[in-house]
Design an enzyme around this catalytic site. Structure first.
Site, PDB file in Angstrom:
ATOM      1  N   HIS A 121       0.795  -1.230   0.000  1.00 38.28           N
ATOM      2  CA  HIS A 121       0.000   0.000   0.000  1.00 38.28           C
ATOM      3  C   HIS A 121       0.829   1.282   0.000  1.00 38.28           C
ATOM      4  O   HIS A 121       0.304   2.347  -0.249  1.00 38.28           O
ATOM      5  CB  HIS A 121      -1.015   0.028   1.150  1.00 38.28           C
ATOM      6  CG  HIS A 121      -1.988  -1.101   1.061  1.00 38.28           C
ATOM      7  ND1 HIS A 121      -3.158  -1.030   0.360  1.00 38.28           N
ATOM      8  CD2 HIS A 121      -1.938  -2.373   1.545  1.00 38.28           C
ATOM      9  CE1 HIS A 121      -3.799  -2.186   0.425  1.00 38.28           C
ATOM     10  NE2 HIS A 121      -3.075  -3.009   1.142  1.00 38.28           N
ATOM     11  N   ARG A 194       3.641 -19.608  11.623  1.00 38.10           N
ATOM     12  CA  ARG A 194       4.404 -20.794  11.184  1.00 38.10           C
ATOM     13  C   ARG A 194       3.643 -22.044  11.596  1.00 38.10           C
ATOM     14  O   ARG A 194       2.886 -22.028  12.580  1.00 38.10           O
ATOM     15  CB  ARG A 194       5.809 -20.790  11.788  1.00 38.10           C
ATOM     16  CG  ARG A 194       5.846 -20.800  13.279  1.00 38.10           C
ATOM     17  CD  ARG A 194       7.258 -20.645  13.828  1.00 38.10           C
ATOM     18  NE  ARG A 194       7.254 -20.604  15.288  1.00 38.10           N
ATOM     19  CZ  ARG A 194       7.217 -21.677  16.076  1.00 38.10           C
ATOM     20  NH1 ARG A 194       7.170 -22.879  15.554  1.00 38.10           N
ATOM     21  NH2 ARG A 194       7.227 -21.547  17.391  1.00 38.10           N
TER      22      ARG A 194
END
Length: 201
Positions: A121, A194
């Site tokens: 962005h 993870r």
């Protein structure tokens, strides 16, 4: 509480009106999509937002076991951008912002307050950091696309960032920041997110 036929019909009409409103704003949407609360659409000219059968958009506190913080938001930023939400998926107060492509598979559950984006962005590393907030929007790349495969569950207030694929059937723990791809069939959590263990079948 048992609702009379007139109350049920009023609620059905409200849902039908919300679906018609999405169509009027250029969303390609099936008839049996359910909208509880508000969906905010910001669609760049030429971009596509596709919503498949039996998708549920929920931003109603009464219809959520945890919370619903504001509307669902679907936003395309560039003319070639695409958002696709697959059959039987559900979103609660989630934001999906695509400069390139974000694909949500079938039977995906997206928890309250989740953010999914395929862009930074802002230009992250301009020559002069003081110019960062004035820098042009970064050029979208195909490798930034996001893919959430079938039967994924994303816990509340998670973030899914550019270039990520979440494999089929995986569960993302609440509050996770998914900055790397996650294999199928695992429970994953954390910042950065993870894999923690394989899901038991």
């Amino acid at each position: 509480m048992i609702l009379g036929p007139s109350v049920r019909r009023i609620r059905e009409l409200k849902r039908e009106i919300r679906v018609l409103d999405l169509r009027a704003r250029g969303v390609e949407i099936q008839d049996d999509v359910n909208v509880y609360g508000k969906v905010v659409i910001s669609r760049a000219r030429g971009s596509r937002i596709l919503i498949a059968d039996r998708v549920i958009f929920n931003s109603s506190v009464a219809r959520n076991t945890l919370e619903a913080r504001g509307p669902n938001i679907l936003k395309t930023l560039m003319s070639a951008a695409r958002i696709e939400v697959g059959t039987d998926s559900g979103l609660t107060s989630a934001t999906i912002s695509a400069a390139c492509s974000i694909r949500v598979g079938q039977r995906v559950l997206i928890g309250a307050g989740t953010l999914i984006t395929d862009s930074d962005h802002h230009v992250v590393s301009p020559r002069d950091p003081s110019l960062r907030r004035h820098a042009a929007f970064p050029e979208p790349r195909p490798e930034h696309a996001v893919s959430i495969e079938d039967d994924v569950f994303i816990g509340a207030r998670s973030m899914v960032l550019k270039g990520v694929t979440i494999g089929r059937g995986s569960v993302i723990g609440a509050g996770s920041v998914v900055s790397r791809s996650i294999p199928e069939g695992v429970i994953a959590a954390g910042n950065p997110c993870r894999p923690l263990r394989a899901l038991e079948v």
